[in-house]
Design a protein around this motif. Structure first.
Motif, short mmCIF file in Angstrom:
data_model
loop_
_atom_site.label_atom_id
_atom_site.label_comp_id
_atom_site.label_asym_id
_atom_site.label_seq_id
_atom_site.Cartn_x
_atom_site.Cartn_y
_atom_site.Cartn_z
N ALA A 223 79.56 20.72 47.96
CA ALA A 223 80.92 20.62 47.42
C ALA A 223 80.90 20.21 45.94
O ALA A 223 81.61 20.78 45.13
N LEU B 193 83.77 12.22 45.74
CA LEU B 193 84.27 13.57 45.96
C LEU B 193 85.79 13.47 46.02
O LEU B 193 86.33 12.38 46.18
N PRO B 194 86.48 14.59 45.94
CA PRO B 194 87.93 14.54 46.04
C PRO B 194 88.40 13.73 47.26
O PRO B 194 89.35 12.95 47.17
N THR B 195 87.71 13.91 48.37
CA THR B 195 88.10 13.16 49.57
C THR B 195 88.06 11.66 49.32
O THR B 195 88.96 10.94 49.74
#
Ligand SMILES: Nc1ncnc2c1ncn2[C@@H]1O[C@H](COP(=O)(O)OP(=O)(O)OP(=O)(O)O)[C@@H](O)[C@H]1O
Ligand SMILES: Nc1ncnc2c1ncn2[C@@H]1O[C@H](COP(=O)(O)OP(=O)(O)OP(=O)(O)O)[C@@H](O)[C@H]1O
Ligand SMILES: [Mg+2]
Ligand SMILES: [Mg+2]
Lengths: 351, 495, 344, 344
Positions: A60, A267-269
């Protein structure tokens, strides 16, 4: 790897001056980013028809960087294209072999260990094709340009340690979840352990390996078990916050609330979790600026310009401590410390 | 039978089926009427099983039609016992009996397990046997499996429906008494108004039970006549296309002792002794469960022995060491061709040459393929395997031809000791005579032969003496003038 | 005998036609089509000696692994642990060379011995403990992964020495040594499987173990030797991998498993009517690799090669099934059924 | 009939004893032993309600996937694409919710529909194109991975909404909803497989497809429905995964495949004499998870849980095999001639 279990349970207060010192380290990165990495102008424009290959292994983060680079490439008039490496070593080698054949003007790699494509690296260097490698810590003799190399990772560890000391009154137990499989683990660990030892000799540090293959499925279970087994743990530090994907839900089920989570490379999460206050703080790395820096570095290598010292040393990475209130942006796009990064580079590129 | 009673239930019209270049069925016409037992006979590979599989919808015909509509009534229901029985080995008897029945409502209805089990017990008891209906079918003997298959075909049948029962060699694994019972069931079913299509190579059975006989040769009908108009010899001629000389065996002069079995014990067999001389053919008879179908495997070493010794010429055969048994000259043709006799996914050549014979390999242990194919061609000719395409996968041969290949595989090793279980199961009369001749030839070359067969007639023709087993021990020995079919049957049925 | 010789010639002729039939070598036709297509699409980079060399070299390890896999599959056993065995060998050889400093030959032989031992354990568990091959090798692959993690502490092992690197990479006519190793191993396995009684015994065991046993094949021995050979080949691949990476990497093994299985299964639909075979397997590896290479050179979006792998596998097999007569389709299904049953 | 009823009782008694026999439920005994062991080793943390809750919740998805897998396995088909199907559902539901903004219900139903479609394609390829299930699902998993990459651009998808997150995590009595979903699905699949004609048809198809077809089972339909159901369950697991992660992650699917297979195969050795079954599978999932949890709580080195997984799988199955064959040998003297040792 507990550094003396005798220390557990007997929390001593952290001296005020030590805390002040820790805060001094942390404050420059709280609410605002570190210095902009690139300051020198690009000496000459990139020739037309320049092609740069990007190796994408489907991870990712790696794919995100590729997307962040595209506007920079467009700005420079460079044809940036991705080559997909499979998940296996042979996939990586096949992808790099393809690149060797294609003879682009430069190659950018993100986080794929140079050991996996050593032959192709040599062929590329023999063909005088410059290689910019992000997030790797190969020896300088390898001929790779690594804008965020060992120095940046060591700083990450040091900053995380300092944040914990600055935000605790008493000595505490902390755990660093690391991924040995990633070559830069050693750098982060070194930074973290040395800084904590210096600031808070009474603090207990555990370093726990999380197999990289477990990220995304079993890692949270492992972390919860570890925390259950060590109920005194106060600070959770991630070498890479990717391992925390899915962790908040598991912590909730386990009823573990009283911990500070200090992530890194979110990460975006993870940014979303932070926004939802399911995490304490993330040491954000400005991937957007990094992506532009990488393109800039590649451009300089192509035109034969000398690199800035911080780029050469592997320290050209913008860090910032992100707190929930700092997530005012869309987490999907990743953290961007300098929203005007395009303008800044455009200025440096005389465009 | 009056003409109104001859209500047609199944009408097969100009049915044709090709497998590649092989014409398995060639414009076949036949009709099964209510209350009629129609026998289909023919040599191996004449297309009988193909006909059945077309009726079952397993293959699609290349031409012709199958009419299942009676004059006005509902569609005729077909029930099958296939040549390889069509049972699911990994399910129990109870489960197999309930399989695919549409009479129990929608498929998601709850199963009535108790009732099913009771019904299964009863169905099985009809045949005078008693086995664990919860055991997996693959653990049952071939005969027991046949009974399960028959029981399933008859399950839930009543006179209100038009039913045709299709039996493809149901008796191949059954013994005299069981065959009689099956025949009685078949007759009863027919008398109650069902039609029966019956396939068998045992022509005396055909004569005993059938009303009409249809003979196939190379896929085409070569005869369709009432049973009363023909006799055994007539049928043989229809099947084999000529007169078959049945074996007339005179007792050969005995050679040295070849096989000496002492106090053998294992499985059902409790105590078994035998001494067989070179050139002697000894038969083993006995009903289901007497140990007849375990004896050869136990002697060979493929089935565990708990006690006793087996001596072949001057050597002992150890239990479990099959390579040693083979090296010392033992050969074993198992009764269950599909599970034990052959590798169906391999070619006929590979099956035939699968037993290693010393001295045929070239340098580097290379298989000398031209040498091998010459040898295989000879055996194909000797046993009359059709089609003569040894490179074809064994599963594509008809049942009888598969059996011939399995026999040839062992005869090729020139054994000292030939252990045969149901050696001619599913083989047509013509080929049977050929196989009998081959067995006799092997015996005459100095081998000891032990034949376990459920077919008393075969034993009477082939053997010098016959041991009758019951409950794992020899209860009788029949030899010389006494050696007749009737005598064997009589001896093997327990008092 | 003239009649005989005519028959022979006819059979030869028929056999040749059959061998060239589309359904029998669909992968080869697909391969030719791809080569033509990509040569037109990317004429500068695709139809070059370089491409040939690179594809050959890149896929040599996958090919070795897939060839090894053919053996247990032919004998009716799955080996799901090949990927991790490759990883184990890669780590063990690096550990012996770098951490233990045992010297090149001892390290290589020692690694092969470890591989053989793992194969032996697999085989004995299947044959003696009568655990299905699927479970055995699934469990073993967990154990092996634990072992890799234990030996390597999950970190890469470096410093393997220049000599060692030569093993995989030394070029002969521009083609690295690992390709020649692959060819030699392929020929050996092909010879044994296709030309000896032992090979027959292997296929017979895979087709019907009970019947094979009753024909005097020591099926237990056959299964064990197939698993040991497979492990040895996986170890060779692992050694070559560490050699070509100049690193022992603890994470790389499992990624090789599915490609090897895809190649072995696709290969089984080629040349030999549904039987697992070496030639088909090697062809399958290179057909898939050629497509991926061409697509990469043509600059297709990143996800296209993965899509191609899947579609090519399905198309090649489906074409083979459709064109083949019904009988062959059925027998192949029977074969997979056997495999599935034995797995249970 | 008194005689009959005695028989019945006897059978019931015998059946009970049989059900409790070690070889038949070895996993349960191993499980009890582990619970005792770890309760003694780590008394503060292991024997707690928290641990129960955590283990239940952690394994719910793996259990759902494994239950789904039981269906095709029982029907004799492999589904190697379940892992990637889980990943596909996780991404599709996130994409529908976040990128397409379709609302909770439409997104969930749409995702299930996509899952069913994938299962249908799998099934049709197996049944109509007659490709073996192994190849079909291997190829499909490549195609699905390509699809995931295409939909997600290899990036995580966020912003799924708080409602959606509740689906997996909403606690009832402290146990998240996903556990209840798992239990309901397990009961449904168990009912169908064990108590209906349909279930019997499934097992018959798996045992001998040709025989089943000859006895009137529509084997094609059975295989297709099993694959579709399996895909649906994988999709449910995927939806729950995205819900509990609050993210659509494009990389996580494949990691779930091997644990599901291990559970289904280990489960097949429990309770039902080698038949794939739901109860055994669920038990297997939780037995393995309990061991791993205990080891982690006891502070074992990182690689120990992986080792445990492998060893437990092998030991549980081997014990079952050994004891099973011993029992069968003993019952050989029974009046029925059940071929006791299948020596021949
Ligand atoms: N699936 C198949 N593929 C190719 N040929 C086949 C197939 N099934 C049957 N045949 C061929 O069709 C012919 C008829 O076979 P069939 O099984 O109907 O014979 P049969 O009369 O039942 O013989 P038997 O008495 O030996 O059982 C044989 O030549 C056989 O080889
Ligand atoms: N009938 C057979 N068909 C095919 N392969 C066989 C057969 N019998 C044995 N084999 C296999 O061939 C392999 C080599 O056997 P080999 O002859 O070397 O064993 P051996 O004990 O040396 O026998 P011998 O002493 O008779 O030469 C063995 O693995 C065996 O399983
Ligand atoms: Mg037939
Ligand atoms: Mg027949």
């Amino acid at each position: 790897a507990g550094c003396g279990s005798s220390k557990t349970g007997t929390a001593s207060a952290i001296a005020v001056d030590v805390q002040t010192k820790a805060k001094e380290i942390v404050t420059p990165y709280e609410g605002r980013p570190g210095a902009f990495p690139v300051t020198e102008k690009l000496s000459s424009p990139v020739p037309a028809g320049t092609r740069i290959a990007y190796i994408d292994n489907g991870n990712a983060l790696v794919s995100l960087i590729f997307r962040l680079m595209q506007p920079a490439a467009a700005e420079l008039g460079i044809d940036l294209y991705a080559v997909r490496a499979g998940t296996s070593a042979s996939g990586v080698q096949a992808a790099f072999s393809t690149v060797v054949q294609q003879r682009p003007d430069a190659v950018i790699n993100t986080a794929i260990d140079p050991a996996l494509w050593d032959n192709q690296r040599r062929q590329l260097i023999a063909a005088k094709i410059p290689i910019v490698s992000l997030g790797t810590v190969a020896a300088a003799s390898n001929g790779l340009v690594q804008p965020n190399g060992a120095a940046a990772f060591e700083r990450q560890g040091r900053l995380q340690a300092a944040w914990l000391v600055a935000n605790n009154d008493k000595s505490f137990e902390a755990v660093l979840y690391e991924h040995n499989e990633l070559a830069y683990a050693a750098a982060v660990k070194k930074g973290f352990e040395s800084e904590l030892e210096e600031l808070c000799p009474d603090c207990v540090v555990r370093v726990v390996q999380i197999p990289i293959t477990e990220i995304g499925n079993k890692a949270p279970e492992r972390i919860v078990s570890d925390l259950q087994a060590h109920p005194d743990t106060r600070g959770i530090v991630f070498q890479s916050s990717a391992a925390a994907t899915g962790l908040p839900a598991k912590l909730k089920v386990a009823g573990l609330k009283d911990v500070q989570i200090v992530g890194a490379n979110p990460l975006p999460t993870n940014l979303q979790y932070l926004k939802d206050k399911q995490s304490t703080v993330e040491l954000g790395t400005d991937l957007n600026t990094l992506a532009w820096t990488a393109m800039d570095t590649a451009a300089r290598l192509i035109v034969g310009q000398k690199l800035q010292e911080n780029v050469d040393n592997g320290d050209a990475l913008v860090h910032q401590f992100l707190r929930p209130e700092d997530i005012t942006f869309d987490p999907t796009r990743g953290f961007s410390a300098y929203p005007d990064v395009a303008d800044r580079f455009r200025a440096l590129w005389n465009r | 039978m009056t003409s109104e009673q001859r209500r047609p239930l199944v009408r097969v019209d100009q049915l044709t089926k090709y497998f590649g270049n092989t014409c398995a069925l060639d414009r076949v016409d036949l009709t099964v009427h209510a209350g009629e037992v129609l026998a289909v006979v023919g040599h191996n590979g004449s297309g009988k099983s193909t006909l059945v599989k077309l009726l079952a919808g397993f293959h699609t015909p290349d031409g012709g039609t199958i009419g299942l509509q009676g004059e006005a009534g509902p569609e005729t229901e077909l029930r099958f016992i296939h040549q390889d029985l069509g049972l699911v080995g990994s399910l129990s008897t109870v489960e197999n009996l309930g399989l695919g029945s549409t009479s129990d409502g929608p498929p998601w209805r709850r199963l009535r397990k108790m009732a099913e089990r009771l019904q299964a017990d009863q169905l099985v008891a009809q045949f005078g046997v008693d086995f664990d209906v919860d055991a997996l079918v693959q653990e049952l003997s071939p005969a027991e499996q046949t009974i399960v298959a028959i029981a399933r075909a008859l399950r839930g049948w009543n006179e209100e429906r038009d039913v045709v029962l299709v039996l493809d060699e149901p008796t191949a694994a059954l013994h005299g008494a069981e065959v009689d019972r099956l025949m009685a069931v078949v007759r009863r079913v027919a008398e109650r108004g069902a039609g029966v299509l019956f396939i068998s190579h045992r022509l005396d059975e055909v004569l005993g039970v059938a009303d009409t006989v249809v003979a196939l040769r190379n896929g085409a009908v070569v005869g369709n006549l009432p049973c009363s108009e023909t006799d055994y010899a007539g049928l043989v001629e229809l099947v084999a296309g000529g007169v078959v000389e049945e074996l007339q065996r005179r007792p050969a002069e005995r050679g040295d002792v070849v096989l000496r079995v002492n106090a053998l014990q294992g499985g059902v067999i409790r105590d078994f002794d035998v001494t067989v001389h070179a050139g002697e053919i000894v038969g083993v008879a006995g009903i289901l469960g007497s140990g007849r179908d375990e004896l050869c495997a136990t002697i060979f070493g493929g089935r565990r022995r708990t006690r006793g010794t087996v001596r072949l010429r001057d050597n002992d055969l150890a239990s479990g060491d099959l390579r040693q048994s083979i090296r010392r000259g033992a050969a074993f043709v198992p009764g269950d061709r599909h599970q034990h006799g052959a590798v169906m996914t391999m070619t006929a050549t590979e099956n035939l040459a699968s037993v290693r014979v010393p001295g045929v390999e070239g340098r580097w242990r290379r298989v000398r393929k031209s040498h091998e194919s010459r040898e295989v061609a000879e055996w194909f000719a000797a046993c009359g395997v059709v089609p003569a395409r040894p490179e074809m996968q064994l599963s594509q041969f008809s049942g009888g031809n598969q059996q011939k290949v399995v026999l040839a595989k062992w005869l090729r090793t020139h054994p000292n000791l030939l252990l045969l279980e149901e050696p001619t199961q599913g083989v047509d009369v013509g080929a049977k005579a050929v196989i009998h001749q081959l067995i006799v030839r092997t015996a005459n070359q100095g081998a000891a032969v032990l034949v376990a067969s459920s077919e008393a007639k075969e034993l009477a023709q082939l053997c010098d003496r016959v041991l009758v087993l019951a409950d794992g021990v020899v209860v009788d020995e029949v030899a010389g003038q006494e050696l007749t079919e009737a005598r064997i049957l009589h001896a093997s049925v327990p008092a | 005998m003239p009649a005989n010789s005519t028959g022979q010639t006819q059979r030869g002729w028929h056999g040749l036609l059959h061998s060239l039939a589309f359904h029998n070598i669909s992968a080869v036709y697909i391969w030719v089509a791809m080569v033509v297509l990509f040569s037109l699409l990317v004429p500068e980079t695709f139809p070059t000696v370089d491409t040939v060399r690179i594809v050959l070299a890149d896929q040599a390890l996958t090919a070795i692994l897939a060839i090894g896999l053919v053996l247990p599959l032919a004998a009716g056993a799955f080996d799901l642990s090949i990927g991790s065995q490759l990883g184990l060998a890669a780590i063990v050889v690096a550990w012996m060379l770098s951490v233990q400093d045992l010297g090149l030959w001892i390290s290589v032989l020692g690694t092969l011995a470890v591989g053989a031992a793992v194969g032996l354990i697999n085989g004995l568990l299947i044959v003696k403990a009568k655990i299905s091959s699927f479970i055995t090798t699934l469990g073993m692959s967990s154990i092996i992964l634990a072992g890799i993690s234990w030996i390597s502490h999950d970190a890469q092992i470096l410093d393997l020495g220049a000599d060692f690197q030569e093993i995989a990479t030394h070029p002969i006519v521009g083609v690295p040594l690992s390709v020649y190793v692959m060819v030699v191993l392929a020929v050996c396995v092909w010879y044994v499987l296709d030309n000896t009684h032992l090979g027959r015994a292997v296929y017979a065991t895979g087709g019907n173990a009970e019947a094979a046993r009753l024909s005097g094949v020591r099926t237990g021995l056959v299964v064990v030797s197939c698993l040991v050979s497979c492990s040895l080949l996986a170890s060779v691949a692992g050694i070559l991998l560490s050699s070509s990476l100049a690193t022992g990497d603890p994470t790389i093994g499992p990624g090789y498993m599915l490609p090897a299985f895809a190649a072995a299964f696709l290969g089984s639909t080629q040349f030999r009517n549904g039987r697992f075979n070496v030639l088909g397997t090697v062809v399958a590896v290179y057909v898939l690799a050629t497509g991926v290479k061409g697509l990469q050179l043509a600059g297709a979006p990143v996800w296209i090669p993965e899509l191609f792998n899947g579609v090519a596998l399905l198309v090649a097999v489906a074409v083979n099934r459709r064109q083949g007569s019904a009988r062959r389709a059925r027998s192949a299904r029977a074969a997979t059924r056997v495999a599935a049953e034995r797995a249970v």
